[in-house]
Design a protein around this motif. Structure first.
Motif, PDB file in Angstrom:
ATOM      1  N   MET A 175       2.115 -20.719  10.800  1.00  0.00           N
ATOM      2  CA  MET A 175       2.891 -21.262  11.908  1.00  0.00           C
ATOM      3  C   MET A 175       2.062 -21.543  13.170  1.00  0.00           C
ATOM      4  O   MET A 175       2.165 -22.636  13.744  1.00  0.00           O
ATOM      5  CB  MET A 175       4.081 -20.356  12.220  1.00  0.00           C
ATOM      6  CG  MET A 175       5.146 -21.023  13.066  1.00  0.00           C
ATOM      7  SD  MET A 175       4.780 -20.949  14.819  1.00  0.00           S
ATOM      8  CE  MET A 175       5.755 -19.556  15.303  1.00  0.00           C
ATOM      9  N   PRO A 176       1.207 -20.592  13.619  1.00  0.00           N
ATOM     10  CA  PRO A 176       0.451 -20.890  14.852  1.00  0.00           C
ATOM     11  C   PRO A 176      -0.407 -22.145  14.724  1.00  0.00           C
ATOM     12  O   PRO A 176      -0.413 -23.003  15.608  1.00  0.00           O
ATOM     13  CB  PRO A 176      -0.414 -19.635  15.035  1.00  0.00           C
ATOM     14  CG  PRO A 176       0.311 -18.555  14.319  1.00  0.00           C
ATOM     15  CD  PRO A 176       0.941 -19.211  13.140  1.00  0.00           C
ATOM     16  N   LYS A 177      -1.109 -22.295  13.591  1.00  0.00           N
ATOM     17  CA  LYS A 177      -1.946 -23.471  13.380  1.00  0.00           C
ATOM     18  C   LYS A 177      -1.101 -24.741  13.309  1.00  0.00           C
ATOM     19  O   LYS A 177      -1.474 -25.780  13.849  1.00  0.00           O
ATOM     20  CB  LYS A 177      -2.702 -23.334  12.050  1.00  0.00           C
ATOM     21  CG  LYS A 177      -4.047 -22.685  12.152  1.00  0.00           C
ATOM     22  CD  LYS A 177      -4.705 -22.818  10.782  1.00  0.00           C
ATOM     23  CE  LYS A 177      -6.044 -22.147  10.729  1.00  0.00           C
ATOM     24  NZ  LYS A 177      -6.657 -22.296   9.412  1.00  0.00           N
ATOM     25  N   THR A 178       0.007 -24.621  12.587  1.00  0.00           N
ATOM     26  CA  THR A 178       0.879 -25.791  12.449  1.00  0.00           C
ATOM     27  C   THR A 178       1.393 -26.226  13.819  1.00  0.00           C
ATOM     28  O   THR A 178       1.411 -27.418  14.141  1.00  0.00           O
ATOM     29  CB  THR A 178       2.078 -25.459  11.525  1.00  0.00           C
ATOM     30  OG1 THR A 178       1.564 -24.934  10.322  1.00  0.00           O
ATOM     31  CG2 THR A 178       2.913 -26.688  11.246  1.00  0.00           C
ATOM     32  N   TYR A 179       1.798 -25.247  14.605  1.00  0.00           N
ATOM     33  CA  TYR A 179       2.310 -25.562  15.938  1.00  0.00           C
ATOM     34  C   TYR A 179       1.235 -26.273  16.770  1.00  0.00           C
ATOM     35  O   TYR A 179       1.504 -27.263  17.441  1.00  0.00           O
ATOM     36  CB  TYR A 179       2.772 -24.279  16.634  1.00  0.00           C
ATOM     37  CG  TYR A 179       3.014 -24.457  18.110  1.00  0.00           C
ATOM     38  CD1 TYR A 179       4.111 -25.186  18.577  1.00  0.00           C
ATOM     39  CD2 TYR A 179       2.128 -23.921  19.047  1.00  0.00           C
ATOM     40  CE1 TYR A 179       4.318 -25.369  19.929  1.00  0.00           C
ATOM     41  CE2 TYR A 179       2.328 -24.100  20.398  1.00  0.00           C
ATOM     42  CZ  TYR A 179       3.426 -24.825  20.831  1.00  0.00           C
ATOM     43  OH  TYR A 179       3.617 -25.018  22.178  1.00  0.00           O
TER      44      TYR A 179
ATOM     45  N   PRO B 124       1.705 -19.751  20.091  1.00  0.00           N
ATOM     46  CA  PRO B 124       2.804 -20.395  19.358  1.00  0.00           C
ATOM     47  C   PRO B 124       4.162 -19.946  19.896  1.00  0.00           C
ATOM     48  O   PRO B 124       4.245 -18.887  20.519  1.00  0.00           O
ATOM     49  CB  PRO B 124       2.594 -19.926  17.913  1.00  0.00           C
ATOM     50  CG  PRO B 124       1.830 -18.664  18.029  1.00  0.00           C
ATOM     51  CD  PRO B 124       0.997 -18.759  19.267  1.00  0.00           C
ATOM     52  N   PRO B 125       5.193 -20.743  19.680  1.00  0.00           N
ATOM     53  CA  PRO B 125       6.521 -20.340  20.169  1.00  0.00           C
ATOM     54  C   PRO B 125       7.024 -19.116  19.410  1.00  0.00           C
ATOM     55  O   PRO B 125       6.609 -18.882  18.273  1.00  0.00           O
ATOM     56  CB  PRO B 125       7.393 -21.561  19.854  1.00  0.00           C
ATOM     57  CG  PRO B 125       6.685 -22.265  18.746  1.00  0.00           C
ATOM     58  CD  PRO B 125       5.223 -21.998  18.933  1.00  0.00           C
TER      59      PRO B 125
ATOM     60  N   ALA C 166       7.481 -27.301  19.446  1.00  0.00           N
ATOM     61  CA  ALA C 166       8.121 -26.103  18.894  1.00  0.00           C
ATOM     62  C   ALA C 166       9.310 -26.494  18.031  1.00  0.00           C
ATOM     63  O   ALA C 166       9.524 -25.952  16.933  1.00  0.00           O
ATOM     64  CB  ALA C 166       8.567 -25.186  20.033  1.00  0.00           C
ATOM     65  N   ASP C 167      10.064 -27.455  18.533  1.00  0.00           N
ATOM     66  CA  ASP C 167      11.249 -27.912  17.808  1.00  0.00           C
ATOM     67  C   ASP C 167      10.864 -28.558  16.479  1.00  0.00           C
ATOM     68  O   ASP C 167      11.463 -28.276  15.441  1.00  0.00           O
ATOM     69  CB  ASP C 167      11.970 -28.940  18.690  1.00  0.00           C
ATOM     70  CG  ASP C 167      13.454 -28.925  18.456  1.00  0.00           C
ATOM     71  OD1 ASP C 167      13.981 -27.845  18.144  1.00  0.00           O
ATOM     72  OD2 ASP C 167      14.077 -29.992  18.568  1.00  0.00           O
TER      73      ASP C 167
END
Lengths: 320, 170
Positions: B16-20, A20-21, B34-35
């Motif tokens: 967040m990682p999963k969502t990304y 992830p970013p 990412a944006d």
């Protein structure tokens, strides 16, 4: 036959290693504050009924006809800020622009005072950095207001001979490390007559916009065309981000791009207004267009008829 | 600003990682993903703690953000008379490309996923990467529950057919 769950698992596994970013919660908070600011701004614009008001150019009598096509701005008036003509409550917008960073600073300071002892060092550091960022923003805003007020109060354009290359090198130097991303083309070594200092002030926000909103680490090209009657400066970046319609709106005070990359900019939306103001002092025009190669903003300035040599030392042509 | 953001940080760190990854499947572009992910979480921050299903909400905002971006790119292409960009068109290379472990990726699957229409891709990502319930996927995508179910059915059918074809041809 592959089952639904097996397919789902395959899909999950295919992306599991995707890193992830690196976006911190503090950055999310900052972005959230910007979203709120945008929403408030939109509400204010709606409340003041501002959309679509333009008026004819009144200060271009000394400018050759027919050269400003594309998306040139038409909202030029006797007042460069266009307070009356624009119809917007610009004082209100200016106050709002100042209020937003102040409110953010107040919010973080308040949190630090109330809960500072419960926060870890890293979070406190992030809060302090955000406060500093917002303070810088306030300072930039005040600087822009002062520059606009100065242009609005009436500056006298002078004329001397200078080399575009000298001017552009100084501009790049003023931009610090970002200056290395600026390159030049066209008649950079042709001697030009005019007010180089005002040209530099007008060019600076255009170049800064290109550096900020163009592709990451992309180059910005400034092309000079030294005509007999008109000097044209074009600032080009290869970012595909704006429509011609949007470009024409960006010259209005406090109007900002709403592209995804805008997160990289923190200005108030006064850069192009400043460029317009200085171009007008020079009797010229500004505009922009989107083309197949990216986004171009331009300034066209008539060559003064009377020459003088009262140049600032920094911009005088070199002897070599 | 909301009165309390208790729990937001945990929610962010956990999801967040999963969502990304979910957003990446839809967008096919890491920077855009990412944006869009950041935009989604920022909106969630502003609405915190009133959200019933924050993951679905973040996904919804991110998806709208991507669609808005595609629309803008498409408009721009039309303005400049360049070849039009079809919204949501992806390639397997876009999904896997430049990833550090690209060689080890399940390229067959990525190819098949990339060929799915954008909304079917979004349904698959919402269900299987973000682990949302079908009703929340429908809510996030702004479509009816039945439509979501139909997209899911069609996506599975296509994926199975494509993967079976490739296996047969090997």
């Amino acid at each position: 036959m592959t089952s639904d769950h097996e397919l789902g698992d395959r899909l999950r596994r295919a992306f599991e290693s995707e890193a992830p970013p690196e976006i911190t919660v503090a950055e999310i908070r900052e972005r959230a504050a910007k979203q709120q600011e945008r929403e408030q701004h939109t509400d204010e614009l709606a409340a003041t009924g501002t959309e679509g008001r333009t008026r004819a150019v009144t200060r271009s009598e000394n400018f050759p006809a027919g050269t400003a096509s594309e998306a040139s701005d038409k909202s030029v008036g006797p007042s460069l800020m266009g307070l009356e003509e624009d119809g917007r409550d610009l004082f209100g917008l200016a106050a709002h622009k100042l209020n937003t960073p102040l409110a953010t600073i107040r919010g973080f300071v308040s949190t630090l005072l109330q809960r500072g002892d419960q926060l870890d060092t890293e979070t406190v550091q992030q809060f302090l950095e955000l406060i500093l960022t917002q303070t810088d923003r306030l300072q930039d805003l005040v600087r822009d207001f002062l520059l606009l007020a100065r242009a609005d109060a009436g500056i006298e354009a002078r004329a001397w001979r200078y080399l575009p290359r000298t001017l552009l090198l100084e501009l790049a130097d003023n931009l610090g490390t970002e200056g290395v991303r600026v390159r030049y083309a066209g008649d950079v070594d042709a001697e030009i007559v005019g007010d180089g200092e005002l040209i530099m002030l007008a060019l600076r926000p255009l170049v800064e916009n290109g550096l900020t909103y163009g592709p990451r680490l992309g180059m910005v090209t400034v092309t000079v065309e030294a005509g007999a009657e008109v000097t044209t400066w074009e600032v080009h970046d290869s970012g595909y981000r704006l429509t011609n319609e949007r470009i024409s709106q960006l010259f209005r005070p406090f109007t900002r791009s709403d592209e995804p990359v805008e997160r990289r900019g923190s200005g108030a939306g006064l850069g192009l207004t400043l460029a317009k103001a200085y171009a007008q002092v020079l009797g010229g025009q500004v505009g922009g267009r989107a083309d197949a190669q990216g986004t171009v903003f331009w300034i066209k300035v008539p060559v003064p008829t009377a020459n003088s040599t009262d140049a600032p030392p920094s911009l005088q042509p070199s002897e070599t | 600003m909301p009165a309390s953001w208790d729990g937001f940080e945990d929610f962010y760190n956990q999801t967040m990682p999963k969502t990304y990854r979910t957003v990446l499947v839809i967008a096919g572009d890491r920077q855009l993903a990412a944006d869009a992910t950041a935009e989604g979480f920022a909106e969630a921050w502003n609405k915190w703690p009133k959200l019933d299903e924050p993951s679905a909400y973040v996904c919804k905002v991110a998806y709208n953000y991507i669609k808005k971006y595609w629309k803008r790119v498409k408009n721009r292409e039309i303005l400049t008379s360049s070849p039009e960009v079809e919204e949501g068109d992806l390639t397997a290379e876009a999904l896997a490309g430049q990833a550090p472990d690209a060689a080890e990726r399940d390229l067959d699957l990525l190819k098949a996923v990339a060929d799915l229409p954008e909304q079917q891709r979004a349904v698959m990502a919402g269900r299987y990467i973000l682990d949302l319930r079908p009703i929340d996927v429908a809510e996030a995508l702004g479509i009816k529950r039945q439509t979501e179910s139909e997209y899911h059915r069609r996506a599975l059918l296509t994926l199975r057919e494509r993967l079976a074809d490739w296996r047969t041809n090997e």
